[in-house]
Design a protein around this motif. Structure first.
Motif, PDB file in Angstrom:
ATOM      1  N   PHE A 161      -7.015  11.934  64.794  1.00 54.55           N
ATOM      2  CA  PHE A 161      -7.049  11.305  63.486  1.00 54.55           C
ATOM      3  C   PHE A 161      -8.118  10.198  63.483  1.00 54.55           C
ATOM      4  CE2 PHE A 161      -4.367   8.073  65.504  1.00 54.55           C
ATOM      5  CZ  PHE A 161      -3.567   8.820  66.366  1.00 54.55           C
ATOM      6  N   GLU A 210     -13.017  14.136  61.071  1.00 52.73           N
ATOM      7  CA  GLU A 210     -14.094  13.368  61.708  1.00 52.73           C
ATOM      8  C   GLU A 210     -14.476  12.163  60.831  1.00 52.73           C
ATOM      9  OE1 GLU A 210     -15.664  13.626  64.781  1.00 52.73           O
ATOM     10  OE2 GLU A 210     -14.040  14.998  65.234  1.00 52.73           O
ATOM     11  N   SER A 211     -14.325  10.988  61.436  1.00 57.00           N
ATOM     12  CA  SER A 211     -14.493   9.739  60.687  1.00 57.00           C
ATOM     13  C   SER A 211     -15.846   9.655  59.953  1.00 57.00           C
ATOM     14  CB  SER A 211     -14.318   8.553  61.632  1.00 57.00           C
ATOM     15  OG  SER A 211     -15.170   8.689  62.749  1.00 57.00           O
TER      16      SER A 211
HETATM   17  N1  LIG Z   1     -14.460  12.138  66.697  1.00 52.58           N
HETATM   18  C1  LIG Z   1     -13.204  11.756  66.077  1.00 52.58           C
HETATM   19  C2  LIG Z   1     -12.408  10.911  67.072  1.00 52.58           C
HETATM   20  C3  LIG Z   1     -10.993  10.673  66.610  1.00 52.58           C
HETATM   21  C4  LIG Z   1     -10.117  10.088  67.706  1.00 52.58           C
HETATM   22  O1  LIG Z   1     -10.449  10.094  68.903  1.00 52.58           O
HETATM   23  N2  LIG Z   1      -8.963   9.552  67.277  1.00 52.58           N
HETATM   24  C5  LIG Z   1      -7.990   9.031  68.200  1.00 52.58           C
HETATM   25  C6  LIG Z   1      -7.385   7.775  67.636  1.00 52.58           C
HETATM   26  S1  LIG Z   1      -8.571   6.441  67.647  1.00 52.58           S
HETATM   27  C7  LIG Z   1      -6.885  10.040  68.350  1.00 52.58           C
HETATM   28  O2  LIG Z   1      -6.714  10.879  67.502  1.00 52.58           O
HETATM   29  N3  LIG Z   1      -6.124   9.959  69.441  1.00 52.58           N
HETATM   30  C8  LIG Z   1      -4.981  10.820  69.629  1.00 52.58           C
HETATM   31  C9  LIG Z   1      -5.155  11.760  70.769  1.00 52.58           C
HETATM   32  O3  LIG Z   1      -6.158  11.678  71.482  1.00 52.58           O
HETATM   33  O4  LIG Z   1      -4.263  12.600  70.943  1.00 52.58           O
HETATM   34  C10 LIG Z   1     -13.491  10.978  64.782  1.00 52.58           C
HETATM   35  O5  LIG Z   1     -14.603  10.438  64.632  1.00 52.58           O
HETATM   36  O6  LIG Z   1     -12.636  10.963  63.888  1.00 52.58           O
END
Ligand SMILES: N[C@@H](CCC(=O)N[C@@H](CS)C(=O)NCC(=O)O)C(=O)O
Length: 217
Positions: free
Chosen positions: A51, A63-64
């Motif tokens: 997320f 994707e942010s």
């Molecule tokens: N490339 C993705 C990265 C998203 C990401 O790493 N989100 C983290 C939270 S900061 C997440 O979902 N972590 C949960 C997990 O890894 O299971 C974006 O830009 O949205």
């Protein structure tokens, strides 16, 4: 619009900044630890369970960076986070990639490693991540010369990315005083009302920071 997110997550904060900059209304679908129903909704939308994810009518956007580009196309506001000029936009997108790839990615590596069982830790990978952060701070300190924001005088997508990236990177691998421009830029980001709001909303979750949140910011 519905945003699947958690206030303490860095990539969610990146998108929250964009929403707050243009005062865009949305419903937060909060991904609380242990709330299986919302997590199941997220997984149905995006099996990686990463997320933020934005649902905007018929569209689901992952994707942010892409979410922020989507907002600008479909919900334009007074703050243009991606410049209309294609050359200026390329600089902004490059810096957005820089913060995600060379600041947030090594920062997450160090934090996720701390969450592993001691026998599964990866000291070599953590060492590489720390060296990458040092290189990123050094490069950024030069790149910021004469600039208020990452790409110049306008606040952009690159700053949405930079704010949580540098916020958590400093907690994880302190930005040395020799990188004075990076430290001053991080402070300017903290004072930007959109990011100050995101930081305040995430305050209750600080005890969850695996490395221990410092008593500042
Ligand atoms: N490339 C993705 C990265 C998203 C990401 O790493 N989100 C983290 C939270 S900061 C997440 O979902 N972590 C949960 C997990 O890894 O299971 C974006 O830009 O949205």
């Amino acid at each position: 619009m519905k945003l699947y997110a958690h206030p303490f997550s860095s990539y969610c904060q990146k998108v929250l900044i964009a929403l707050y900059e243009n005062a865009l209304p949305f419903e937060l679908r909060m991904l609380e630890f242990g709330d299986d129903a919302v997590m199941a909704e997220l997984e149905a939308l995006w099996p990686f369970r990463r997320f933020p994810v934005l649902v905007d009518g018929e569209r689901t956007v992952m994707e942010s960076s892409i979410i922020i580009e989507h907002l600008q196309i479909h919900h334009p506001g007074p703050v243009r986070l991606v410049p209309d000029d294609v050359r200026a936009a390329l600089d902004v997108r490059f810096l957005d990639r820089f913060f995600d790839t060379y600041v947030s990615t090594p920062q997450q590596k160090i934090v996720f490693d701390a969450l592993r069982a001691p026998e599964s830790r990866d000291p070599q990978g953590v060492g590489e991540a720390r060296r990458m952060l040092e290189t990123a701070y050094r490069w950024l300190d030069d790149a910021l010369a004469g600039r208020t924001w990452a790409a110049g005088e306008a606040f952009t997508l690159a700053d949405c990315s930079a704010a949580p990236a540098l916020f958590y990177a400093d907690w994880t691998h302190a930005i040395s005083p020799q990188f004075a421009r990076v430290r001053a830029y991080r402070q300017r980001l903290l004072e930007r009302p959109s990011y100050a709001r995101a930081v305040d909303e995430a305050r209750p979750y600080r005890p969850n920071f695996p490395l221990g949140a410092p008593d500042r910011d």
